[in-house]
Design a protein around this motif. Structure first.
Motif, PDB file in Angstrom:
ATOM      1  N   GLU A  49       0.850  -1.190   0.000  1.00 32.83           N
ATOM      2  CA  GLU A  49       0.000   0.000   0.000  1.00 32.83           C
ATOM      3  C   GLU A  49       0.880   1.233   0.000  1.00 32.83           C
ATOM      4  O   GLU A  49       1.867   1.291   0.734  1.00 32.83           O
ATOM      5  N   TYR A  50       0.526   2.207  -0.816  1.00 27.28           N
ATOM      6  CA  TYR A  50       1.313   3.434  -0.918  1.00 27.28           C
ATOM      7  C   TYR A  50       0.941   4.392   0.211  1.00 27.28           C
ATOM      8  O   TYR A  50      -0.240   4.599   0.497  1.00 27.28           O
ATOM      9  N   VAL A  51       1.961   4.977   0.823  1.00 29.12           N
ATOM     10  CA  VAL A  51       1.779   6.011   1.835  1.00 29.12           C
ATOM     11  C   VAL A  51       2.582   7.217   1.361  1.00 29.12           C
ATOM     12  O   VAL A  51       3.791   7.132   1.184  1.00 29.12           O
ATOM     13  N   TYR A  52       1.884   8.319   1.141  1.00 28.16           N
ATOM     14  CA  TYR A  52       2.525   9.525   0.626  1.00 28.16           C
ATOM     15  C   TYR A  52       2.879  10.440   1.791  1.00 28.16           C
ATOM     16  O   TYR A  52       2.009  11.061   2.381  1.00 28.16           O
ATOM     17  N   ARG A  95       0.382  11.433  10.589  1.00 25.47           N
ATOM     18  CA  ARG A  95       0.206  10.019  10.963  1.00 25.47           C
ATOM     19  C   ARG A  95       0.683   9.831  12.397  1.00 25.47           C
ATOM     20  O   ARG A  95       1.737  10.302  12.776  1.00 25.47           O
ATOM     21  N   SER A  96      -0.091   9.106  13.163  1.00 25.57           N
ATOM     22  CA  SER A  96       0.295   8.901  14.552  1.00 25.57           C
ATOM     23  C   SER A  96       0.382   7.411  14.911  1.00 25.57           C
ATOM     24  O   SER A  96       0.453   7.060  16.065  1.00 25.57           O
TER      25      SER A  96
END
Length: 182
Positions: free
Chosen positions: A102-105, A110-111
């Protein structure tokens, strides 16, 4: 527009090298449709080195499939799109090998901790950097980096010329760097 270009090329039976990004699904469908009539070579990055980098990244993803993967791309401060088409090509190459990715840009806001199936994609825009793409594979106590640096835009023209030389010898069809590089 791409439609005008495709119409001209199919009417005149002119092979077509397409080296741009940002096409939507409908436009990509029209490009593939036109490739039934003429040979079309399409790549988001015409650098021979970048395309070899993508092959290397795919091999590394197979071998280092438990490592965390991050992609960092750097470009000049005038570049409009982020992430770059090349960064997306690299991520898509990894996803071919590791389909659950999965791509995270970026990571702003984000925590939670990083998931093992993430591919982090980060864009830097500053100065006059022509283009730099680094793929990081980080495991327990070891890191592997695969990097390409474009020092001028000449490499894209050279790759486009090589693609055109390859394409004029082909029958109608949809081609890319994998076809040319073997």
């Amino acid at each position: 527009t791409i439609e005008d270009t495709l119409n001209y090329a199919t009417k005149t039976k002119t092979p077509l090298v397409i080296a741009t990004t940002g096409f939507n699904d409908e436009e990509l469908g029209k490009i593939k449709e036109a490739s039934n009539i003429i040979p079309i070579f399409h790549s988001s990055n015409m650098s021979l080195g970048v395309n070899v980098l993508i092959k290397l990244v795919k091999e590394a993803a197979k071998a280092l499939n438990k490592f965390d993967i991050e992609i960092i791309e750097k470009h000049h401060n005038k570049k409009l799109d982020a992430p770059s088409g090349t960064a997306v090509m690299i991520a898509n190459g990894v996803k071919e090998v590791l389909p659950d990715s999965e791509y995270v840009y970026g990571r702003h806001g984000r925590s939670d901790k990083r998931n093992s199936n993430e591919i982090g994609i980060h864009a830097v825009r500053c100065g006059t950097i022509v283009g730099e793409h680094t793929t990081i594979f980080a495991g327990h106590d070891e890191v592997v980096e695969i990097k390409h640096t474009a020092q001028s835009k000449d490499i894209f023209a050279k790759g486009s010329i090589e693609a055109a030389k390859f394409l004029v010898k082909q029958e109608a069809g949809y081609y890319n760097m994998n076809n040319m590089l073997g």
